[in-house]
Design an enzyme around this catalytic site. Structure first.
Site, mmCIF file in Angstrom:
data_model
loop_
_atom_site.group_PDB
_atom_site.id
_atom_site.type_symbol
_atom_site.label_atom_id
_atom_site.label_comp_id
_atom_site.label_asym_id
_atom_site.label_seq_id
_atom_site.Cartn_x
_atom_site.Cartn_y
_atom_site.Cartn_z
ATOM 1 N N GLU A 165 38.651 46.427 27.960
ATOM 2 C CA GLU A 165 39.354 46.538 29.239
ATOM 3 C C GLU A 165 40.457 45.483 29.311
ATOM 4 O O GLU A 165 40.391 44.456 28.617
ATOM 5 C CB GLU A 165 38.303 46.383 30.355
ATOM 6 C CG GLU A 165 38.778 46.440 31.769
ATOM 7 C CD GLU A 165 39.546 47.692 32.174
ATOM 8 O OE1 GLU A 165 40.556 48.003 31.510
ATOM 9 O OE2 GLU A 165 39.187 48.327 33.175
ATOM 10 N N ASP B 178 38.348 42.403 37.599
ATOM 11 C CA ASP B 178 38.742 41.826 38.885
ATOM 12 C C ASP B 178 37.500 41.839 39.783
ATOM 13 O O ASP B 178 36.657 40.959 39.678
ATOM 14 C CB ASP B 178 39.900 42.691 39.414
ATOM 15 C CG ASP B 178 40.510 42.177 40.692
ATOM 16 O OD1 ASP B 178 40.306 41.000 41.014
ATOM 17 O OD2 ASP B 178 41.198 42.950 41.384
ATOM 18 N N THR B 179 37.315 42.864 40.606
ATOM 19 C CA THR B 179 36.089 42.939 41.404
ATOM 20 C C THR B 179 34.886 43.310 40.520
ATOM 21 O O THR B 179 33.744 43.012 40.870
ATOM 22 C CB THR B 179 36.206 44.024 42.496
ATOM 23 O OG1 THR B 179 36.400 45.288 41.871
ATOM 24 C CG2 THR B 179 37.360 43.731 43.442
ATOM 25 N N GLY B 180 35.163 43.978 39.415
ATOM 26 C CA GLY B 180 34.082 44.411 38.525
ATOM 27 C C GLY B 180 33.610 45.826 38.829
ATOM 28 O O GLY B 180 32.754 46.360 38.120
ATOM 29 N N LEU C 54 34.427 48.340 35.791
ATOM 30 C CA LEU C 54 33.591 48.137 34.608
ATOM 31 C C LEU C 54 32.127 48.421 34.881
ATOM 32 O O LEU C 54 31.420 48.934 34.022
ATOM 33 C CB LEU C 54 33.766 46.714 34.076
ATOM 34 C CG LEU C 54 34.904 46.565 33.078
ATOM 35 C CD1 LEU C 54 35.110 45.111 32.707
ATOM 36 C CD2 LEU C 54 34.644 47.396 31.819
ATOM 37 N N LYS D 215 39.380 37.671 36.268
ATOM 38 C CA LYS D 215 39.684 37.020 37.564
ATOM 39 C C LYS D 215 38.352 36.781 38.239
ATOM 40 O O LYS D 215 37.935 37.542 39.112
ATOM 41 C CB LYS D 215 40.494 37.982 38.437
ATOM 42 C CG LYS D 215 41.968 37.830 38.396
ATOM 43 C CD LYS D 215 42.567 38.665 39.519
ATOM 44 C CE LYS D 215 43.861 39.281 39.091
ATOM 45 N NZ LYS D 215 44.370 40.249 40.079
ATOM 46 N N PHE E 289 48.231 38.520 40.946
ATOM 47 C CA PHE E 289 48.417 39.862 40.406
ATOM 48 C C PHE E 289 49.302 39.769 39.175
ATOM 49 O O PHE E 289 50.448 39.345 39.256
ATOM 50 C CB PHE E 289 49.024 40.806 41.440
ATOM 51 C CG PHE E 289 48.939 42.233 40.996
ATOM 52 C CD1 PHE E 289 47.802 42.986 41.251
ATOM 53 C CD2 PHE E 289 49.979 42.813 40.286
ATOM 54 C CE1 PHE E 289 47.702 44.297 40.807
ATOM 55 C CE2 PHE E 289 49.883 44.129 39.839
ATOM 56 C CZ PHE E 289 48.751 44.864 40.104
ATOM 57 N N ASP F 122 50.017 46.866 34.607
ATOM 58 C CA ASP F 122 51.170 47.389 35.338
ATOM 59 C C ASP F 122 51.170 47.003 36.805
ATOM 60 O O ASP F 122 50.144 46.636 37.378
ATOM 61 C CB ASP F 122 51.170 48.913 35.269
ATOM 62 C CG ASP F 122 50.074 49.522 36.157
ATOM 63 O OD1 ASP F 122 48.907 49.144 35.978
ATOM 64 O OD2 ASP F 122 50.405 50.332 37.038
ATOM 65 N N ARG G 121 54.380 47.389 31.777
ATOM 66 C CA ARG G 121 53.310 47.392 30.774
ATOM 67 C C ARG G 121 53.789 46.872 29.415
ATOM 68 O O ARG G 121 53.038 46.278 28.663
ATOM 69 C CB ARG G 121 52.782 48.816 30.560
ATOM 70 C CG ARG G 121 51.993 49.370 31.724
ATOM 71 C CD ARG G 121 51.228 50.608 31.265
ATOM 72 N NE ARG G 121 50.793 51.441 32.374
ATOM 73 C CZ ARG G 121 49.667 51.252 33.056
ATOM 74 N NH1 ARG G 121 48.870 50.257 32.750
ATOM 75 N NH2 ARG G 121 49.336 52.051 34.049
HETATM 76 P P1 IMP Z 1 38.217 46.055 39.328
HETATM 77 O O1 IMP Z 1 37.533 47.389 39.441
HETATM 78 O O2 IMP Z 1 38.493 45.468 40.677
HETATM 79 O O3 IMP Z 1 37.518 45.080 38.426
HETATM 80 O O4 IMP Z 1 39.655 46.334 38.790
HETATM 81 C C1 IMP Z 1 39.898 46.568 37.498
HETATM 82 C C2 IMP Z 1 41.164 47.363 37.302
HETATM 83 O O5 IMP Z 1 42.161 47.057 38.276
HETATM 84 C C3 IMP Z 1 41.747 46.993 35.984
HETATM 85 O O6 IMP Z 1 41.351 47.919 35.015
HETATM 86 C C4 IMP Z 1 43.234 47.029 36.225
HETATM 87 O O7 IMP Z 1 43.727 48.304 35.872
HETATM 88 C C5 IMP Z 1 43.410 46.823 37.700
HETATM 89 N N1 IMP Z 1 43.837 45.433 38.024
HETATM 90 C C6 IMP Z 1 43.090 44.453 38.560
HETATM 91 N N2 IMP Z 1 43.783 43.313 38.705
HETATM 92 C C7 IMP Z 1 45.016 43.591 38.226
HETATM 93 C C8 IMP Z 1 46.213 42.795 38.069
HETATM 94 O O8 IMP Z 1 46.298 41.598 38.396
HETATM 95 N N3 IMP Z 1 47.280 43.440 37.528
HETATM 96 C C9 IMP Z 1 47.258 44.744 37.135
HETATM 97 N N4 IMP Z 1 46.158 45.507 37.251
HETATM 98 C C10 IMP Z 1 45.059 44.940 37.792
HETATM 99 MG MG MG Z 2 42.517 49.057 33.773
#
Ligand code: IMP
Ligand code: MG
Length: 171
Positions: A96, A100-102, A105, A128, A149, A156, A162
């Site tokens: 991946e 971020d929040t997880g 994943l 993060k 961000f 992106d 990208r």
């Molecule tokens: P999560 O589900 O919150 O962990 O987010 C994960 C997905 O959000 C990643 O696969 C990214 O595609 C997108 N994402 C999270 N943070 C960023 C960032 O800072 N820049 C660009 N994409 C992000």
């Molecule tokens: Mg992604």
């Protein structure tokens, strides 16, 4: 696109870290690795990483979306593309771009686990940590970053940036 992008992690630093990760991963696995690249963000990372792993790598792709065009996660996951390989009894590594929040994943991990792989691990280029909502183990992490961000090297902002060879943030 006229945003000013500040470099957070240089191209050289990214490439050095990928070498480290590839060495660690090559030491950890004895057999073939099914690498599941999460589109689109992880594509640049997964390709570079796979080229430096010494094991045979079977590459596959998945696509989910959670963000739409904004900088904030919608929290909802939409399934867009499934894997094409049979992963039963295989050593599977999810690759991946960022955790971020997880939520993404966590969803992917649970989904792939239902297909009974021999092992299932996660490798994320960026982490993060402060933003984590799901308690999820990431086995390999490239860099921990602060809550900004970021764009570039696959990541992106509304599909832009990208192809930057480094990771930066929009000022
Ligand atoms: P999560 O589900 O919150 O962990 O987010 C994960 C997905 O959000 C990643 O696969 C990214 O595609 C997108 N994402 C999270 N943070 C960023 C960032 O800072 N820049 C660009 N994409 C992000
Ligand atoms: Mg992604």
């Amino acid at each position: 696109m006229k945003d000013k992008i500040k470099i957070l992690i240089s191209e050289d630093k990214i490439q050095e870290r990928i070498n480290d990760l590839a060495n660690i991963i090559s030491n950890d696995y004895k057999n073939d690795i099914v690498m599941i690249c999460v589109l689109k963000g992880a594509s640049y990372f997964a390709i570079d990483l796979s080229k430096r792993i010494k094991n045979n790598v079977i590459l596959d792709f998945m696509k989910v979306s959670s963000y739409g065009n904004s900088k904030e996660s919608s929290g909802k996951i939409e399934f867009k593309l499934d894997i094409s390989e049979d992963i039963k009894d295989k050593d599977v590594l999810i690759v991946e771009d960022i955790i971020d929040t997880g939520i993404t994943l966590n969803y992917l991990y649970n989904y792939l686990q239902t297909k009974a792989p021999k092992s299932l691990k996660i490798c994320s280029l960026l982490d993060k940590k402060e933003r984590r909502k799901e308690n999820i183990i990431v086995n390999y992490i490239g860099f921990e970053i602060e809550d900004k961000f970021v764009v570039g090297y696959g990541l992106d902002y509304a599909e832009n940036y990208r192809n930057l060879p480094y990771i930066g943030y929009v000022e």
